[in-house]
Enzyme design. Structure first.
Site, short mmCIF file in Angstrom:
data_model
loop_
_atom_site.label_atom_id
_atom_site.label_comp_id
_atom_site.label_asym_id
_atom_site.label_seq_id
_atom_site.Cartn_x
_atom_site.Cartn_y
_atom_site.Cartn_z
CG ASP A 199 -2.14 -0.89 1.01
OD1 ASP A 199 -2.27 -1.45 -0.08
OD2 ASP A 199 -2.96 -1.02 1.94
N GLY A 200 2.01 1.21 0.67
CA GLY A 200 2.88 2.38 0.70
C GLY A 200 3.36 2.77 -0.68
CE1 TYR A 216 0.17 6.64 14.31
CE2 TYR A 216 0.92 8.52 13.03
CZ TYR A 216 0.91 7.81 14.21
OH TYR A 216 1.62 8.27 15.29
CG ASN A 217 -8.15 7.00 11.52
OD1 ASN A 217 -8.46 7.93 12.24
ND2 ASN A 217 -9.01 6.04 11.21
CG LEU A 218 -7.16 0.27 12.26
CD1 LEU A 218 -8.56 0.27 12.84
CD2 LEU A 218 -7.04 -0.77 11.16
NE ARG A 243 10.31 14.34 29.36
CZ ARG A 243 10.68 14.41 30.63
NH1 ARG A 243 9.82 14.84 31.54
NH2 ARG A 243 11.89 14.05 30.99
CB THR A 280 -7.59 0.73 6.68
OG1 THR A 280 -7.16 1.21 5.41
CG2 THR A 280 -9.09 0.44 6.62
CG ASN A 286 -3.23 6.24 3.61
OD1 ASN A 286 -4.12 5.87 2.86
ND2 ASN A 286 -2.56 5.41 4.39
CG ASP A 287 -2.05 9.57 7.25
OD1 ASP A 287 -0.94 9.97 6.86
OD2 ASP A 287 -2.21 8.43 7.71
#
Length: 284
Positions: free
Chosen positions: A67-68, A184-186, A152, A182, A141-142
């Protein structure tokens, strides 16, 4: 379809065995087929595909990898809007739906044009500092604004149509398309939605609170992300990435404007499996 080109992830097909098989099969059927590695000039940025050689009359780009690889090709080719067919040489493969053992039947369906073309929404993002544009790009994707280095916690304020939604303290924020739901969000606990949905997801990454969850907004909305001050001794507060690429250091006061792009990614669908069948199969 008569004119094809192939983009290959050389880590997945390092001797081009599968790539050559596809090229030879298409040529045997009287079609034109070029391979990216044979035609493109290798640049200094390994994360980018040189697509300048791809002719505008190309009917289909076949992408071999995971997918990448497809996401990278989609971003690089978004101005050409050429349909992509993904062949999965990776692991999950939500976008690359054709498995290695199904390549020849898939090519036959492609040549017979027994296919569907899905249009996937993309995001367009713009990073500004002191009202000056630093960077603009597309994402399938995002777009992620995350903590930089060993910081931090970062502080991020999110606005939708110039109305403050919330200020997030944590590892960052994910702005995802339905296709990216589906990804990083997932992993960050966000919802999975159908690729045909007209929504954008706002998902916090490890928020330092129990109450903050993902928010879905309309694809017609404009999102603004503002980097707030979190540490007095820290110059770079966060880093922005588009589909996992182009890491840009952000400072306090930097703004990222995100909206539905005027471009789409066209994905060729051959098998008859629905998104929910694929989801059930891939995620077990």
């Amino acid at each position: 379809m008569n004119n094809f080109c192939i983009i290959t992830n050389i880590d997945k097909d390092n001797e081009y065995k599968t790539t050559k098989l596809i090229q030879e099969y298409l040529v045997s059927k009287g079609k034109r087929c070029q391979i990216a590695a044979e035609c493109s000039t290798v640049g200094t940025n390994e994360d980018e595909t040189d697509v300048s050689w791809i002719a505008d009359d190309t009917d289909c780009v076949i992408v071999l990898g995971g997918d990448g690889t497809i996401i990278r090709a989609a971003t690089d080719l978004c101005t050409k809007e050429i349909p992509l067919l993904g062949i999965n040489l990776g692991t999950l493969g939500f976008l690359a739906e054709i498995e290695r053992q199904d390549i020849i039947p898939a090519l036959d369906s492609l040549l017979e044009e027994d296919i569907q073309i899905q249009k996937r929404m993309m995001l367009q993002g713009k990073i500004t500092r002191d009202d000056q544009t630093l960077y603009e790009d597309y994402a399938l994707n995002d777009i992620v604004i995350g903590r930089s280095g060993f910081s931090r916690i970062i502080s991020i304020s999110v606005y939708v149509n110039n109305i403050l939604v919330d200020t997030y303290h944590g590892d960052g924020i994910i702005i995802a398309t339905p296709t990216g739901s589906t990804g990083y969000n997932l992993s960050a606990g966000g919802p999975v939605v159908s690729p045909s949905s007209n929504v954008i997801m706002i998902t916090p990454i490890c928020p330092h609170t129990m109450s903050q969850r993902s928010i879905l907004v309309s694809s017609d909305d404009e999102i603004k992300v503002v980097v707030d001050k979190s540490k007095k001794t820290q110059k770079e507060e966060a880093i922005a990435t588009f589909d996992g690429r182009m890491g840009m250091e952000l400072k306090t006061g930097d703004k990222i404007f995100i909206q539905k792009a005027d471009k789409v990614t066209k994905l060729i669908k051959i098998n008859q499996k629905s998104f929910y069948e694929i989801l059930r199969s891939k995620l077990r």
